[in-house]
Design a protein around this motif. Structure first.
Motif, PDB file in Angstrom:
ATOM      1  N   SER A   1       2.106   5.026  -0.256  1.00 56.72           N
ATOM      2  CA  SER A   1       1.375   6.231   0.144  1.00 56.72           C
ATOM      3  C   SER A   1       1.642   7.433  -0.758  1.00 56.72           C
TER       4      SER A   1
ATOM      5  N   ASP B   1       0.833  -1.205   0.000  1.00 55.64           N
ATOM      6  CA  ASP B   1       0.000   0.000   0.000  1.00 55.64           C
ATOM      7  C   ASP B   1       0.871   1.260   0.000  1.00 55.64           C
TER       8      ASP B   1
ATOM      9  N   VAL C   1      -5.304  -4.266  -4.638  1.00 55.97           N
ATOM     10  CA  VAL C   1      -5.240  -3.586  -3.347  1.00 55.97           C
ATOM     11  C   VAL C   1      -6.046  -2.289  -3.389  1.00 55.97           C
ATOM     12  N   ASP C   2      -5.952  -1.555  -4.504  1.00 54.72           N
ATOM     13  CA  ASP C   2      -6.676  -0.294  -4.656  1.00 54.72           C
ATOM     14  C   ASP C   2      -7.045  -0.112  -6.120  1.00 54.72           C
TER      15      ASP C   2
END
Length: 131
Positions: free
Chosen positions: A34, A32, A106-107
């Protein structure tokens, strides 16, 4: 085992660093990130090249495979970073096996561009383009 991962990473980092934020180019999976664009380059396979074996007990050549992943909020951003990374890998003697946008599980709001590269490396860390 012939290990060139740190050398490859360092050389590619020189090409990618001007276009990614500090700390956004890694040699390990980051689930993940940032900040974007974000890129990874990892050795995913390292096997003895049996076609170039001598009678010694020392490994003479290894076939090495690398995977690059670029994440960004736009496809264009992914392509820009991957282009610099690709140029560096080709200059090192690697052949690109594939390059494809894949779903980012994941996104799903982020784009993920994945490429794989392969070459042969010898004991002296010289890289040869695999025929």
């Amino acid at each position: 085992m012939i290990d060139i991962e740190a050398d490859v990473f360092d050389r590619v980092y020189e090409s990618v660093a001007p276009i990614v934020p500090d700390g956004c180019f890694k040699s390990v999976f980051v689930p993940d990130p940032s900040r974007f664009p974000f890129a990874t380059l990892m050795e995913i396979d390292n096997l003895t090249d049996r076609t170039n074996r001598s009678s010694s007990l020392t490994e003479d050549y290894a076939i090495v495979t690398y995977e690059a992943n670029v994440y960004d909020t736009t496809k264009h951003g992914c392509r820009t970073v991957m282009s610099a990374l690709d140029d560096a890998m080709v200059q090192l003697g690697f052949m690109r096996l594939s390059a494809v946008f894949v779903p980012n599980l994941v996104d799903p709001n982020l784009f993920r561009y994945t490429a794989r590269y392969q070459a042969v490396a010898d004991q002296n860390k010289v890289v040869y383009r695999k025929p």
